[in-house]
Design an enzyme around this catalytic site. Structure first.
Site, mmCIF file in Angstrom:
data_model
loop_
_atom_site.group_PDB
_atom_site.id
_atom_site.type_symbol
_atom_site.label_atom_id
_atom_site.label_comp_id
_atom_site.label_asym_id
_atom_site.label_seq_id
_atom_site.Cartn_x
_atom_site.Cartn_y
_atom_site.Cartn_z
ATOM 1 N N ASN A 60 0.842 -1.198 0.000
ATOM 2 C CA ASN A 60 0.000 0.000 0.000
ATOM 3 C C ASN A 60 0.874 1.244 0.000
ATOM 4 O OD1 ASN A 60 -0.422 1.945 2.491
ATOM 5 N ND2 ASN A 60 0.121 -0.058 3.360
ATOM 6 N N PHE B 197 -1.439 8.114 4.534
ATOM 7 C CA PHE B 197 -2.174 8.765 5.632
ATOM 8 C C PHE B 197 -3.428 9.487 5.128
ATOM 9 C CE2 PHE B 197 1.752 9.499 8.630
ATOM 10 C CZ PHE B 197 1.836 8.130 8.846
ATOM 11 N N SER C 143 5.898 5.037 8.662
ATOM 12 C CA SER C 143 5.244 4.778 7.384
ATOM 13 C C SER C 143 6.189 5.153 6.251
ATOM 14 C CB SER C 143 3.958 5.592 7.258
ATOM 15 O OG SER C 143 3.468 5.517 5.931
ATOM 16 N N ASN D 204 5.194 5.884 3.324
ATOM 17 C CA ASN D 204 4.376 6.537 2.302
ATOM 18 C C ASN D 204 4.195 8.036 2.501
ATOM 19 O OD1 ASN D 204 3.963 3.999 1.035
ATOM 20 N ND2 ASN D 204 2.391 3.536 2.574
ATOM 21 N N THR D 205 4.853 8.602 3.510
ATOM 22 C CA THR D 205 4.910 10.046 3.688
ATOM 23 C C THR D 205 6.374 10.449 3.556
ATOM 24 O OG1 THR D 205 2.972 10.159 5.135
ATOM 25 C CG2 THR D 205 4.543 11.966 5.287
ATOM 26 N N LYS E 8 5.985 3.664 16.963
ATOM 27 C CA LYS E 8 5.944 2.594 15.964
ATOM 28 C C LYS E 8 7.112 2.763 15.006
ATOM 29 C CE LYS E 8 2.807 0.074 12.909
ATOM 30 N NZ LYS E 8 1.401 -0.074 12.500
ATOM 31 N N ASN F 295 6.303 -1.642 11.345
ATOM 32 C CA ASN F 295 5.459 -1.175 10.241
ATOM 33 C C ASN F 295 5.749 -2.015 8.997
ATOM 34 O OD1 ASN F 295 3.792 0.633 8.644
ATOM 35 N ND2 ASN F 295 4.312 2.259 10.077
#
Length: 345
Positions: free
Chosen positions: A116, A120, A183, A185-186, A225, A254
């Protein structure tokens, strides 16, 4: 075992015929509708018991829902009704944001994995808190974790501002708060795991948490995390900083950027975080190192690649005190929750 739980493999076939994100949204919507109906709510209810204490909190069982599945906290009660001991929702950012362009979620069925790059996507802090306030999960003994992050538009050097806003907003409504710095993805978010950057984040969060504890008359545990892709030196730096700044626990881990174990599979080349069984060994490595550095008393929540009771056992053998599920639920369904509780019995 509920008939609805046993019928999940049939439902999965239909869901897997849809785009992954569409199936995700349909599943949550259907789950909510089933919960809102008293008859089907009872058919779906599960309460596997294995009481434990962690971070000063009493858990019905040590199997929880990982953040990311319910980003807006809109389905807390319905998800908790499936048998979790704790539910974590988010990641929430101070301002609403759409996330990355679609398509941004991909299945790798041969590996029981997902990729994915959602980024966020959420409706923002105010909507999130409104949803949390409506839920009754905590009133019935459920433990609720609220996961906070930074907006994509916020420069990384100002990230602490977003985390402070998030902490202040969710603090009165949480049993624990998760600071998500892992994450993929940021942009640049994982840079916050560096020694200087993490110190610059945790020090003001510790001060803010002390002030909030005085204001609200209760100590809310704060956990961090982290990623599975850290080297040993990075893990050791994090392990040294967490207790120094009053952090109560760590979630490991993660999603991963590695594609080593899925190379050649359809969608393996998509950018984003890989979750599911390919993360399991990476997560175990991080958990084992953290446990060795932090000692036996520091709380560790293990997540990544649990698709059976056996993997849950391996997580606890590595040093985890509790387990979170996400991708395993998509491939195995809610029966996985009870299986994991029984495996840890």
């Amino acid at each position: 075992m509920s008939l609805l739980f046993n019928s999940y493999p049939l439902a999965r076939s239909a869901l897997f015929s849809l785009d992954a994100e569409t199936a995700h949204e349909l599943t949550l919507s259907s789950l909510q509708k089933a919960y809102d109906c008293r008859l089907t709510r009872g058919l779906m209810a599960s309460r596997p018991e294995k009481p434990c204490r962690l971070m000063g909190l009493s858990f019905r069982n040590p199997i929880g829902l990982a953040a990311g599945l319910d980003k807006n906290g809109a389905h807390i009660d319905a998800l908790g009704n499936l048998g979790f001991g704790f539910v974590e929702v988010g990641t929430v950012t101070p301002k609403p944001q759409p996330g990355n362009p679609k398509p941004r979620m991909f299945r790798l069925p041969r590996a029981e994995a997902l990729i994915n790059r959602l980024g966020f996507n959420n409706k923002g802090l105010d909507a999130f808190i409104a949803n949390v306030r409506k839920s009754e999960w905590r009133n019935h003994g459920g433990i609720l974790g609220l996961n906070i992050g930074k907006n994509a538009a916020t420069p990384i050097e100002r990230a602490v501002d977003d985390y402070l806003i998030g902490l202040e907003g969710v603090y009165p409504h949480a049993d624990y708060v998760t600071v998500n710095i892992s994450s993929p993805n940021t942009q640049n978010l994982r840079a916050l795991q560096g020694q200087e950057e993490l110190t610059g984040l945790l020090a003001p969060l510790q001060e803010k948490r002390k002030a909030l504890a005085d204001l609200h008359g209760r100590h809310v545990p704060m956990v961090v995390k982290i990623a599975p892709d850290l080297d040993i030196e990075q893990i050791d730096i994090i392990a040294a900083l967490l207790p120094r700044y009053g952090v109560d626990g760590v979630i490991a881990t993660n999603t991963t950027l590695s594609r080593e174990s899925v190379r050649g599979l359809p969608h393996a080349g998509e950018t984003g975080g890989l979750s599911g069984p390919p993360v399991h060994a990476l997560s175990l490595r991080v958990i084992e190192r953290l446990r060795g550095q932090l000692g036996i008393a520091f709380p560790i929540i293990g997540v990544g690649g649990v698709v059976s009771g056996k993997q849950a056992q391996e997580k606890t053998a590595a040093g985890a005190n509790a387990i979170q599920l996400y991708t395993g639920l998509i491939y195995r369904g809610p029966a996985l929750i009870g299986e994991c509780v029984r495996a840890l019995g």
